[in-house]
Scaffold this motif. Sequence first.
Motif, PDB file in Angstrom:
ATOM      1  N   LEU A   1       0.805  -1.221   0.000  1.00 40.10           N
ATOM      2  CA  LEU A   1       0.000   0.000   0.000  1.00 40.10           C
ATOM      3  C   LEU A   1       0.837   1.270   0.000  1.00 40.10           C
ATOM      4  O   LEU A   1       0.409   2.298  -0.519  1.00 40.10           O
ATOM      5  CB  LEU A   1      -0.934   0.015   1.222  1.00 40.10           C
ATOM      6  CG  LEU A   1      -1.893  -1.159   1.378  1.00 40.10           C
ATOM      7  CD1 LEU A   1      -2.691  -1.013   2.667  1.00 40.10           C
ATOM      8  CD2 LEU A   1      -2.811  -1.271   0.189  1.00 40.10           C
TER       9      LEU A   1
ATOM     10  N   ASN B   1       1.784   3.865  -3.121  1.00 37.86           N
ATOM     11  CA  ASN B   1       0.990   5.046  -3.468  1.00 37.86           C
ATOM     12  C   ASN B   1       1.118   6.025  -2.304  1.00 37.86           C
ATOM     13  O   ASN B   1       0.264   6.106  -1.436  1.00 37.86           O
ATOM     14  CB  ASN B   1      -0.465   4.649  -3.706  1.00 37.86           C
ATOM     15  CG  ASN B   1      -1.306   5.788  -4.223  1.00 37.86           C
ATOM     16  OD1 ASN B   1      -0.988   6.958  -4.033  1.00 37.86           O
ATOM     17  ND2 ASN B   1      -2.394   5.442  -4.882  1.00 37.86           N
TER      18      ASN B   1
ATOM     19  N   ASN C   1      -4.778  -1.321  -5.124  1.00 42.53           N
ATOM     20  CA  ASN C   1      -3.686  -2.288  -5.069  1.00 42.53           C
ATOM     21  C   ASN C   1      -4.157  -3.712  -5.324  1.00 42.53           C
ATOM     22  O   ASN C   1      -3.387  -4.546  -5.811  1.00 42.53           O
ATOM     23  CB  ASN C   1      -2.923  -2.182  -3.745  1.00 42.53           C
ATOM     24  CG  ASN C   1      -2.037  -0.961  -3.742  1.00 42.53           C
ATOM     25  OD1 ASN C   1      -1.059  -0.899  -4.466  1.00 42.53           O
ATOM     26  ND2 ASN C   1      -2.399   0.030  -2.968  1.00 42.53           N
TER      27      ASN C   1
ATOM     28  N   LYS D   1      -4.191  -4.106  -9.041  1.00 38.64           N
ATOM     29  CA  LYS D   1      -2.853  -4.299  -9.609  1.00 38.64           C
ATOM     30  C   LYS D   1      -2.364  -5.736  -9.436  1.00 38.64           C
ATOM     31  O   LYS D   1      -1.615  -6.242 -10.244  1.00 38.64           O
ATOM     32  CB  LYS D   1      -1.861  -3.339  -8.963  1.00 38.64           C
ATOM     33  CG  LYS D   1      -2.047  -1.905  -9.371  1.00 38.64           C
ATOM     34  CD  LYS D   1      -1.050  -1.015  -8.660  1.00 38.64           C
ATOM     35  CE  LYS D   1      -1.334   0.438  -8.967  1.00 38.64           C
ATOM     36  NZ  LYS D   1      -0.465   1.333  -8.192  1.00 38.64           N
TER      37      LYS D   1
END
Length: 135
Positions: A64, A67, A131, A134
């Motif tokens: 996390l 970002n 996330n 992704k």
Amino acid sequence: MKKLMYSSVLYTILGLLSGLFYREMTKAENFSDFSQLNIVHTHLLVLGTIMFLIFMVIEAQFKLTKNKKLFNSFFYIYHLGLLVTVAMQFVNGISTIKQLSVSPAIAGIAGLGHILLSIAFVFFFILLGKNIDKK
């Protein structure tokens, strides 16, 4: 990841100290009823220690902190919300034990702390959602 670990350690210390403060304050004042001080210890340990340990596990899986902007928004707003909420519990609890009148503003400020926690959780779930996509 270390920011999360240090946060967990911080809230463990604060939680334990608040429990000690509660015990000594109520003993010194010979107080046995309920006050907000009864639950400060639990709030700090659960919303602080345990939640940051959970955030660490999630960070290990989903990265996390990559970002930075969104993570920092979540991280600092969460801390602010928790500390404001707990500070108002302290004020309310001490006022109750000392039999002082409490302004309704205390509840309003505590409400702002809860709102900040809610905003932090929104940021967290947005961050988590991005996330997960992704991965």
